[in-house]
Design a protein around this motif. Sequence first.
Motif, PDB file in Angstrom:
ATOM      1  N   PHE A 260     116.809  28.410  66.072  1.00  0.00           N
ATOM      2  CA  PHE A 260     115.421  28.344  65.619  1.00  0.00           C
ATOM      3  C   PHE A 260     114.973  26.912  65.369  1.00  0.00           C
ATOM      4  O   PHE A 260     113.864  26.525  65.746  1.00  0.00           O
ATOM      5  CB  PHE A 260     115.237  29.186  64.357  1.00  0.00           C
ATOM      6  CG  PHE A 260     113.804  29.425  63.994  1.00  0.00           C
ATOM      7  CD1 PHE A 260     113.126  30.514  64.498  1.00  0.00           C
ATOM      8  CD2 PHE A 260     113.128  28.558  63.149  1.00  0.00           C
ATOM      9  CE1 PHE A 260     111.787  30.731  64.176  1.00  0.00           C
ATOM     10  CE2 PHE A 260     111.801  28.766  62.823  1.00  0.00           C
ATOM     11  CZ  PHE A 260     111.132  29.858  63.340  1.00  0.00           C
ATOM     12  N   ILE A 261     115.820  26.101  64.736  1.00  0.00           N
ATOM     13  CA  ILE A 261     115.392  24.764  64.334  1.00  0.00           C
ATOM     14  C   ILE A 261     115.690  23.692  65.372  1.00  0.00           C
ATOM     15  O   ILE A 261     115.295  22.544  65.195  1.00  0.00           O
ATOM     16  CB  ILE A 261     116.040  24.349  62.994  1.00  0.00           C
ATOM     17  CG1 ILE A 261     117.565  24.290  63.142  1.00  0.00           C
ATOM     18  CG2 ILE A 261     115.615  25.271  61.882  1.00  0.00           C
ATOM     19  CD1 ILE A 261     118.242  23.605  61.985  1.00  0.00           C
TER      20      ILE A 261
ATOM     21  N   ARG B  88     116.325  37.035  56.450  1.00  0.00           N
ATOM     22  CA  ARG B  88     117.773  36.780  56.498  1.00  0.00           C
ATOM     23  C   ARG B  88     118.119  35.883  57.679  1.00  0.00           C
ATOM     24  O   ARG B  88     118.919  34.945  57.562  1.00  0.00           O
ATOM     25  CB  ARG B  88     118.550  38.092  56.596  1.00  0.00           C
ATOM     26  CG  ARG B  88     118.603  38.899  55.327  1.00  0.00           C
ATOM     27  CD  ARG B  88     119.698  39.960  55.384  1.00  0.00           C
ATOM     28  NE  ARG B  88     119.492  40.919  56.447  1.00  0.00           N
ATOM     29  CZ  ARG B  88     118.765  42.024  56.352  1.00  0.00           C
ATOM     30  NH1 ARG B  88     118.125  42.286  55.221  1.00  0.00           N
ATOM     31  NH2 ARG B  88     118.654  42.865  57.364  1.00  0.00           N
ATOM     32  N   TYR B  89     117.527  36.183  58.823  1.00  0.00           N
ATOM     33  CA  TYR B  89     117.773  35.377  60.023  1.00  0.00           C
ATOM     34  C   TYR B  89     117.331  33.932  59.813  1.00  0.00           C
ATOM     35  O   TYR B  89     118.066  32.984  60.129  1.00  0.00           O
ATOM     36  CB  TYR B  89     117.041  36.001  61.201  1.00  0.00           C
ATOM     37  CG  TYR B  89     116.865  35.082  62.386  1.00  0.00           C
ATOM     38  CD1 TYR B  89     117.935  34.747  63.217  1.00  0.00           C
ATOM     39  CD2 TYR B  89     115.616  34.526  62.679  1.00  0.00           C
ATOM     40  CE1 TYR B  89     117.767  33.904  64.299  1.00  0.00           C
ATOM     41  CE2 TYR B  89     115.441  33.683  63.759  1.00  0.00           C
ATOM     42  CZ  TYR B  89     116.514  33.375  64.571  1.00  0.00           C
ATOM     43  OH  TYR B  89     116.353  32.521  65.632  1.00  0.00           O
ATOM     44  N   LEU B  90     116.131  33.739  59.274  1.00  0.00           N
ATOM     45  CA  LEU B  90     115.626  32.387  59.065  1.00  0.00           C
ATOM     46  C   LEU B  90     116.472  31.615  58.068  1.00  0.00           C
ATOM     47  O   LEU B  90     116.689  30.407  58.218  1.00  0.00           O
ATOM     48  CB  LEU B  90     114.170  32.446  58.599  1.00  0.00           C
ATOM     49  CG  LEU B  90     113.151  32.971  59.628  1.00  0.00           C
ATOM     50  CD1 LEU B  90     111.771  33.113  58.993  1.00  0.00           C
ATOM     51  CD2 LEU B  90     113.088  32.062  60.847  1.00  0.00           C
TER      52      LEU B  90
ATOM     53  N   PRO C  80     117.899  38.040  66.999  1.00  0.00           N
ATOM     54  CA  PRO C  80     118.968  38.169  67.987  1.00  0.00           C
ATOM     55  C   PRO C  80     120.376  38.288  67.433  1.00  0.00           C
ATOM     56  O   PRO C  80     121.242  38.841  68.091  1.00  0.00           O
ATOM     57  CB  PRO C  80     118.842  36.880  68.803  1.00  0.00           C
ATOM     58  CG  PRO C  80     118.295  35.891  67.826  1.00  0.00           C
ATOM     59  CD  PRO C  80     117.366  36.681  66.942  1.00  0.00           C
ATOM     60  N   ASP C  81     120.617  37.755  66.247  1.00  0.00           N
ATOM     61  CA  ASP C  81     121.991  37.635  65.775  1.00  0.00           C
ATOM     62  C   ASP C  81     122.356  38.828  64.916  1.00  0.00           C
ATOM     63  O   ASP C  81     121.905  38.962  63.783  1.00  0.00           O
ATOM     64  CB  ASP C  81     122.158  36.343  64.975  1.00  0.00           C
ATOM     65  CG  ASP C  81     123.630  36.004  64.760  1.00  0.00           C
ATOM     66  OD1 ASP C  81     123.892  34.860  64.370  1.00  0.00           O
ATOM     67  OD2 ASP C  81     124.495  36.862  64.981  1.00  0.00           O
ATOM     68  N   ALA C  82     123.204  39.685  65.442  1.00  0.00           N
ATOM     69  CA  ALA C  82     123.584  40.893  64.705  1.00  0.00           C
ATOM     70  C   ALA C  82     124.350  40.575  63.431  1.00  0.00           C
ATOM     71  O   ALA C  82     124.438  41.409  62.535  1.00  0.00           O
ATOM     72  CB  ALA C  82     124.439  41.798  65.598  1.00  0.00           C
ATOM     73  N   ARG C  83     124.868  39.383  63.332  1.00  0.00           N
ATOM     74  CA  ARG C  83     125.610  39.030  62.119  1.00  0.00           C
ATOM     75  C   ARG C  83     124.719  39.012  60.887  1.00  0.00           C
ATOM     76  O   ARG C  83     125.204  39.086  59.767  1.00  0.00           O
ATOM     77  CB  ARG C  83     126.246  37.645  62.275  1.00  0.00           C
ATOM     78  CG  ARG C  83     127.359  37.583  63.311  1.00  0.00           C
ATOM     79  CD  ARG C  83     127.852  36.167  63.436  1.00  0.00           C
ATOM     80  NE  ARG C  83     126.760  35.265  63.741  1.00  0.00           N
ATOM     81  CZ  ARG C  83     126.721  34.004  63.333  1.00  0.00           C
ATOM     82  NH1 ARG C  83     127.668  33.511  62.605  1.00  0.00           N
ATOM     83  NH2 ARG C  83     125.687  33.238  63.668  1.00  0.00           N
ATOM     84  N   GLU C  84     123.415  38.918  61.085  1.00  0.00           N
ATOM     85  CA  GLU C  84     122.510  38.875  59.943  1.00  0.00           C
ATOM     86  C   GLU C  84     122.128  40.263  59.452  1.00  0.00           C
ATOM     87  O   GLU C  84     121.358  40.403  58.522  1.00  0.00           O
ATOM     88  CB  GLU C  84     121.245  38.095  60.307  1.00  0.00           C
ATOM     89  CG  GLU C  84     121.538  36.650  60.645  1.00  0.00           C
ATOM     90  CD  GLU C  84     122.505  36.010  59.677  1.00  0.00           C
ATOM     91  OE1 GLU C  84     122.305  36.116  58.456  1.00  0.00           O
ATOM     92  OE2 GLU C  84     123.482  35.418  60.134  1.00  0.00           O
ATOM     93  N   GLU C  85     122.639  41.303  60.112  1.00  0.00           N
ATOM     94  CA  GLU C  85     122.371  42.651  59.633  1.00  0.00           C
ATOM     95  C   GLU C  85     123.184  42.926  58.375  1.00  0.00           C
ATOM     96  O   GLU C  85     124.181  42.262  58.085  1.00  0.00           O
ATOM     97  CB  GLU C  85     122.702  43.671  60.720  1.00  0.00           C
ATOM     98  CG  GLU C  85     121.847  43.508  61.963  1.00  0.00           C
ATOM     99  CD  GLU C  85     120.367  43.538  61.636  1.00  0.00           C
ATOM    100  OE1 GLU C  85     119.934  44.457  60.919  1.00  0.00           O
ATOM    101  OE2 GLU C  85     119.651  42.638  62.083  1.00  0.00           O
ATOM    102  N   LEU C  86     122.784  43.938  57.637  1.00  0.00           N
ATOM    103  CA  LEU C  86     123.475  44.282  56.402  1.00  0.00           C
ATOM    104  C   LEU C  86     124.637  45.219  56.680  1.00  0.00           C
ATOM    105  O   LEU C  86     124.590  46.061  57.576  1.00  0.00           O
ATOM    106  CB  LEU C  86     122.498  44.950  55.434  1.00  0.00           C
ATOM    107  CG  LEU C  86     121.318  44.093  54.969  1.00  0.00           C
ATOM    108  CD1 LEU C  86     120.412  44.914  54.081  1.00  0.00           C
ATOM    109  CD2 LEU C  86     121.804  42.860  54.241  1.00  0.00           C
TER     110      LEU C  86
END
Length: 502
Positions: free
Chosen positions: A173-174, A337-339, A428-434
């Motif tokens: 993102f950045i 969470r993603y950001l 896109p990043d599934a790691r940010e799911e709970l």
Amino acid sequence: MSSRRGGGTAVAAPQVPTVLSIGPARLTAGLDRAERLDLRSHQQVHGPIGPLSLRAMLELAEDIRLTGRGGAGFPFHKKVKAVADAVERRMLAPFVVVNATEGEPAAWKDKVLLTRAPHLILDGAALVAWALKAIEIVLCVADDGVGERSLLNALAERDMPVPARVVRVPHRFISGEGGALVQGINGFPHIPPGIKRRAAEGGVEGQPTLLSNAETFAQLAIAARMGPRRYCEIGDAENKEPGTVLLSVTGSARHPAVVECPTGTPLEEVLDLCGVPAGPAVLTGGFHGRWLEMGVAARALVSRKGMQSVGGALGAGIILPLGPETCPVGEVARVVRYLAAESAGQCGPCRLGLPDLARAVDGLNSGAGDPAVVRAAAAAVKGRGACSHPDGTAGFATSALEVFADDLAHHARSGDCGRPVAKVLPVPDAREELSTRRLHVDWSRCDGHGLCADVAPDLIKLDGNGFPTFLDTPVPVRLENVAAQAVAVCPALALRMAAPKR
């Protein structure tokens, strides 16, 4: 699918959305007949182009009121003038940098240009390099592979006025933030520098640098061929924003597309073209943008001032409608969470403030949080970051509080709104799911040693008496290992992590 009012049949290229148009196609001209315009077909569609002097370049950019299309909307002629002044003062040849990275998951307009109309970008970059007598053109693309081969082929098909090279940038993102881009080109990590410095004064190799978005260069190429009078024949005359704009429309749209339309076009026409169902709201301007209730969005005009007048944002032209099939609060929590995870982590607002904000929004999603806590967490990061990422994330979160007030009330009463989180917003990043597990404290054992907060500061804080506090929400998947370490170091065995009882 046929494009409306642009004529012809839309042809979708691999990996990028369909291209549609409202009104006359300019940037997307010819794409209704060809998957990609090579140099010959590009010249047949758009015609010849010649060099411009610096004075002519400045006059053209000012006459058409060209602004950067990457989100900030800074006047292009002022940016070119700043570089020219720095060149004259420092007696150094400048660089021209094309930002086509599009690190935001919902952004597709530059990737469409790279993949299907790359010569428009190169035309604009060449015009600027000619005018400024640049030493090199640097073309920055994301390392996701979308558009890179097309761009390299385009470079092989033509001669450029100065050497040109392609630089891959991590698809984060950045990474496309101006300072981060210059850092990466100079061989440093692709993150914003600790201090703000204008690229015009000292960018690539410390020399004056003209850095702008890919669509901006493409718009310049169109205007150089048409001239200011013809270019300004369409667009938002009332707000003095002529020409067309590219929009990336995804979210709940039945027909996701990159849409070219004249500025001043009612947003409702764009939503209708893309088959957007009736729903609660539309996110305008992307993940650093603003939410609009669907009724308000229908009245908005597609221009910077038009969007601002109703509380929205044009930004980089990202439009994300939410339909009735998903939980809006859950969607907002996923994005925050993603950001938070996408930050550089080098300053306090990003390293500490954004995780706090993400936890506060997760609390709203679980029904255990308080909007006042979200507002406080957002206020704590605003204006304090090394780049605009904390401000943009805070604005996204606080905008949702007003637009989704009824949904938040349902969550507060019942723990949810009865709708699943359909993952409509492209995180896109599934790691940010709970995960399904939460932290629990056995207060009969806890002695307030505080080791858990030292090990897992992103999850656990200490209250005024030194005892752990955390939201009663699931632990993010990316922090499960950290949470497990916090459990392991508790000397009183008071902390545990477990799935909720059924």
